[in-house]
Scaffold this active site. Structure first.
Site, PDB file in Angstrom:
ATOM      1  N   LYS A   1       7.572  -0.587  12.078  1.00  0.00           N
ATOM      2  CA  LYS A   1       8.295  -0.337  10.910  1.00  0.00           C
ATOM      3  C   LYS A   1       9.519   0.750  11.150  1.00  0.00           C
ATOM      4  O   LYS A   1      10.458   0.758  10.382  1.00  0.00           O
ATOM      5  CB  LYS A   1       7.289   0.482   9.976  1.00  0.00           C
TER       6      LYS A   1
ATOM      7  N   GLU B   1      10.356  -4.781   4.598  1.00  0.00           N
ATOM      8  CA  GLU B   1      10.485  -6.220   4.162  1.00  0.00           C
ATOM      9  C   GLU B   1      10.129  -6.467   2.733  1.00  0.00           C
ATOM     10  O   GLU B   1      10.911  -7.195   1.743  1.00  0.00           O
ATOM     11  CB  GLU B   1       9.488  -6.998   4.898  1.00  0.00           C
TER      12      GLU B   1
ATOM     13  N   GLY C   1      -5.227  -1.903   5.008  1.00  0.00           N
ATOM     14  CA  GLY C   1      -4.219  -3.259   4.618  1.00  0.00           C
ATOM     15  C   GLY C   1      -4.798  -4.514   4.734  1.00  0.00           C
ATOM     16  O   GLY C   1      -4.939  -5.311   3.993  1.00  0.00           O
ATOM     17  N   ARG C   2      -5.303  -4.754   6.102  1.00  0.00           N
ATOM     18  CA  ARG C   2      -5.952  -6.132   6.391  1.00  0.00           C
ATOM     19  C   ARG C   2      -7.347  -6.135   6.034  1.00  0.00           C
ATOM     20  O   ARG C   2      -7.909  -7.351   6.119  1.00  0.00           O
ATOM     21  CB  ARG C   2      -5.976  -6.236   8.219  1.00  0.00           C
TER      22      ARG C   2
ATOM     23  N   HIS D   1      -4.923 -33.539  18.056  1.00  0.00           N
ATOM     24  CA  HIS D   1      -3.690 -34.561  18.608  1.00  0.00           C
ATOM     25  C   HIS D   1      -2.590 -33.817  19.390  1.00  0.00           C
ATOM     26  O   HIS D   1      -1.598 -34.275  19.343  1.00  0.00           O
ATOM     27  CB  HIS D   1      -3.385 -35.378  17.410  1.00  0.00           C
TER      28      HIS D   1
ATOM     29  N   LYS E   1       1.019  -1.234   0.000  1.00  0.00           N
ATOM     30  CA  LYS E   1      -0.011   0.057  -0.003  1.00  0.00           C
ATOM     31  C   LYS E   1       0.677   1.283  -0.069  1.00  0.00           C
ATOM     32  O   LYS E   1       0.648   2.183  -0.969  1.00  0.00           O
ATOM     33  CB  LYS E   1      -0.901   0.166   1.196  1.00  0.00           C
TER      34      LYS E   1
ATOM     35  N   GLU F   1      -4.868  -7.190  15.233  1.00  0.00           N
ATOM     36  CA  GLU F   1      -4.523  -5.782  14.722  1.00  0.00           C
ATOM     37  C   GLU F   1      -5.687  -4.670  14.768  1.00  0.00           C
ATOM     38  O   GLU F   1      -5.274  -3.515  14.773  1.00  0.00           O
ATOM     39  CB  GLU F   1      -4.014  -5.905  13.185  1.00  0.00           C
TER      40      GLU F   1
HETATM   41  C1  G6Q Z   1      -2.520  -3.786   7.818  1.00  0.00           C
HETATM   42  C2  G6Q Z   1      -1.301  -3.260   8.394  1.00  0.00           C
HETATM   43  C3  G6Q Z   1      -0.100  -3.949   7.936  1.00  0.00           C
HETATM   44  C4  G6Q Z   1       0.357  -3.676   6.428  1.00  0.00           C
HETATM   45  C5  G6Q Z   1       1.639  -3.876   6.314  1.00  0.00           C
HETATM   46  C6  G6Q Z   1       2.234  -4.021   4.769  1.00  0.00           C
HETATM   47  O1  G6Q Z   1      -3.784  -3.392   8.222  1.00  0.00           O
HETATM   48  O2  G6Q Z   1      -1.352  -1.893   8.082  1.00  0.00           O
HETATM   49  O3  G6Q Z   1      -0.114  -5.281   8.207  1.00  0.00           O
HETATM   50  O4  G6Q Z   1      -0.548  -4.201   5.645  1.00  0.00           O
HETATM   51  O5  G6Q Z   1       2.589  -3.706   7.015  1.00  0.00           O
HETATM   52  O6  G6Q Z   1       2.170  -2.780   4.567  1.00  0.00           O
HETATM   53  P1  G6Q Z   1       2.153  -1.941   2.873  1.00  0.00           P
HETATM   54  O7  G6Q Z   1       0.909  -2.545   2.249  1.00  0.00           O
HETATM   55  O8  G6Q Z   1       2.104  -0.813   3.016  1.00  0.00           O
HETATM   56  O9  G6Q Z   1       3.440  -2.671   2.521  1.00  0.00           O
END
Ligand code: G6Q
Length: 543
Positions: free
Chosen positions: A510, A210, A265-266, A382, A204, A351
């Protein structure tokens, strides 16, 4: 004390809990043969059975009074109306628009034309890849697609691609790389051919360390394995809200799929973040996924609260967390293809509702989001179910299963479902001293041996579960199930008066590593506590 825990609805629930805590579900079922009919709901092909919760009619009424007190109906309207309910980020939370079939206004402007434009772009792209109209640099068909993203840009598409594998079109295998640990990208790339591999860089913000690190490594691998600079455009596409950063990375903006800051994001798998889903199961199936969620949205927005699946699911969670003190919640899908569902829900729930301040900035004096965890059944049986049955904590659990399996092999599905039903029944019923005793007697054990074994074989029961059965795990049903949980999380946030749409804890993560990396770059030691300094020193001498 906060106004919530002093409110009439809360106090009434507290008083009611002290009575309910003395009752056993086993007795409640004996006393009322209609319990299942009274405490279950259906929506399309989905059945929600919450009869095995420690509730009676009064509990439900009191929970609904709490929901009315917290103005749940108004909040649901505000969500769908595109109000800026994510106040700390001054944003709307309009993921519902991504699957809407009618105009949705944001600041007076309909967002649907933009959404439809990107969906069309995804559709054209998916068709071009699947038909072979778009190929790799050596004119070979694409065989693999690697999604590089993390958190919300990974978990949703990875979970859905896995769950809908029976719908996978021939020819394109999805891979997901999220961890900055080089092991994941190395393992993934080792088996791939650059000439037939498509990369989606999904972020986003397009600033996530990462993702950018993995994307740079993928690009390096591509270039050093026959791919050329000119071929990058054919093999790398981006999904982002940040056009300049995408361009700076070297991806042609024509190969960028846009989404918007009002998509959390989520909550983003419904947007272009779902591109790997569309590429592997086809755009028609992706549209079915959206339709399933849209149906659940309509239900959430219009059904009376007592007939509303997400509302009931949310309120039951409140009952268990705030009145019975549950601190964790297990999600147990009896469907191997939903193996990533608990991890996906973990992010969605923890989150969103892992918050300690109200919308007004007050520190809460009541529990909020629980720890969400789980594994597919029967593997869990199990392993950790021992604690569910006989541990000292009561852990509410959601059991989920399809009535029909995609895999018609032997008697597996009947056996799987028999385990599901037996487990929820046993968790509710338990096994008392008398039952254990006669069981051991019938096995021929002596009185002394029975006395010794008895306490170990008693199961207290009365452990709450909710069962969710659905006809088949198809795209539409999965869309509805995901939306069910999204809205459940929202319901709980409204009761707790917290903002489920920000994530300052993630943002902190971050920033933190960046500071340490900067110190290393400038050969500084940095001011840290003695433990952190000791760890850094140890790492440097042993690296
Ligand atoms: C989700 C969070 C988080 C995010 C990641 C990746 O709601 O904000 O999990 O999706 O940190 O972020 P980017 O999409 O900006 O790389």
């Amino acid at each position: 004390m906060s106004s919530l825990i002093q409110s009439p609805a809360w106090l009434a629930l507290q008083q009611h809990q002290s009575l309910m805590a003395k009752l056993s579900m086993r007795d409640l079922f004996h006393q009322d043969s209609q319990r299942f009919d009274k405490f279950s709901l259906t929506f399309n092909d989905i059945l929600l059975d919450y009869a095995k919760q420690r509730i009676n009619r009064e509990t439900v009424d009191l929970l609904l009074t709490l929901a009315h007190q917290q103005k749940l109906g108004d909040w649901i309207s505000r969500l769908f109306a595109g109000e800026k309910i994510n106040a700390t980020e001054h944003r709307a939370a309009l993921h519902v628009a991504l699957r809407s079939d009618h105009a949705v206004l944001l600041d007076g402007v309909d967002v649907m034309p933009d959404i439809k434009r990107v969906l069309k772009q995804m559709e054209r792209f998916a068709i071009a890849i699947q038909s072979g109209a778009r190929r790799g640099y050596s004119n070979k068909l694409f065989t693999d697609v690697v999604n590089i993203g993390i958190g919300g840009s990974d978990l949703g598409p990875a979970m859905v691609a896995d769950a809908l594998r029976p719908y996978q079109l021939n020819g394109l295998t999805p891979h997901f790389v999220s961890n900055i640990d080089g092991a994941q990208i190395s393992d993934t790339l080792r088996h791939l051919d650059p000439a037939t591999t498509l990369f989606i860089v999904a972020s986003k913000t397009f600033t996530t360390q990462e993702t950018l690190t993995n994307a740079h490594s993928a690009r390096q691998w591509f270039l050093s394995n026959d791919g050329s600079e000119q071929a990058i455009a054919q093999h790398f596409v981006a999904v982002s809200t940040n056009r300049p950063a995408v361009q700076a990375f070297g991806i042609d903006p024509d190969n960028m799929f846009e989404f918007w800051d009002w998509v959390g994001g989520r909550y983003s798998l419904w947007s272009a973040i779902g591109l790997p889903i569309a590429l592997t199961i086809g755009m028609d199936n992706f549209y079915s996924l959206l339709q399933g969620a849209q149906g659940m949205d309509r239900h959430f927005a219009t059904a009376p609260l007592d007939k509303n699946l997400p509302v009931m699911l949310g309120l039951l969670g409140i009952w268990n967390i705030n009145f019975f003190g549950a601190t964790s919640h297990a999600v147990l899908p009896y469907d191997q293809s939903m193996q990533r569902f608990p991890a996906y829900l973990q992010q969605l729930d923890m989150e969103s509702n892992g918050k300690r301040t109200t919308r007004d900035g007050e520190v809460v004096d009541y529990a909020t989001g629980a720890i969400v965890w789980g594994e597919p059944g029967t593997n869990g049986q199990h392993a950790f179910y021992q604690l569910l049955h006989q541990g000292t904590q009561t852990i509410p659990a959601d059991f989920l299963a399809p009535c029909q399996s995609h895999h018609l092999i032997g008697d597996h599905h009947r056996l799987l479902l028999a385990n599901f039903f037996a487990q929820t029944e046993a968790l509710m019923m338990g096994k008392n001293a008398q039952e254990v005793s006669s069981e051991l007697e019938s096995q021929g054990l002596s009185a002394a041996a029975i006395e010794q074994l008895l306490p170990h074989k008693i199961f207290p029961g009365n452990r709450p579960t909710t069962s969710i059965l659905f006809k088949k795990l198809d795209p539409q049903t999965l869309g509805a199930l995901i939306a069910l949980y999204e809205h459940k999380v929202f319901v709980q946030s409204v009761i707790w008066n917290i903002n489920p749409f920000d994530q300052w804890g993630v943002e902190l993560g971050k920033q933190l590593a960046g500071k340490i990396l900067m110190e290393w770059e400038h050969h500084q030691t940095g001011a840290h506590d003695s433990s952190t300094s000791g760890l850094i020193r140890y790492f440097k001498t042993h690296q």
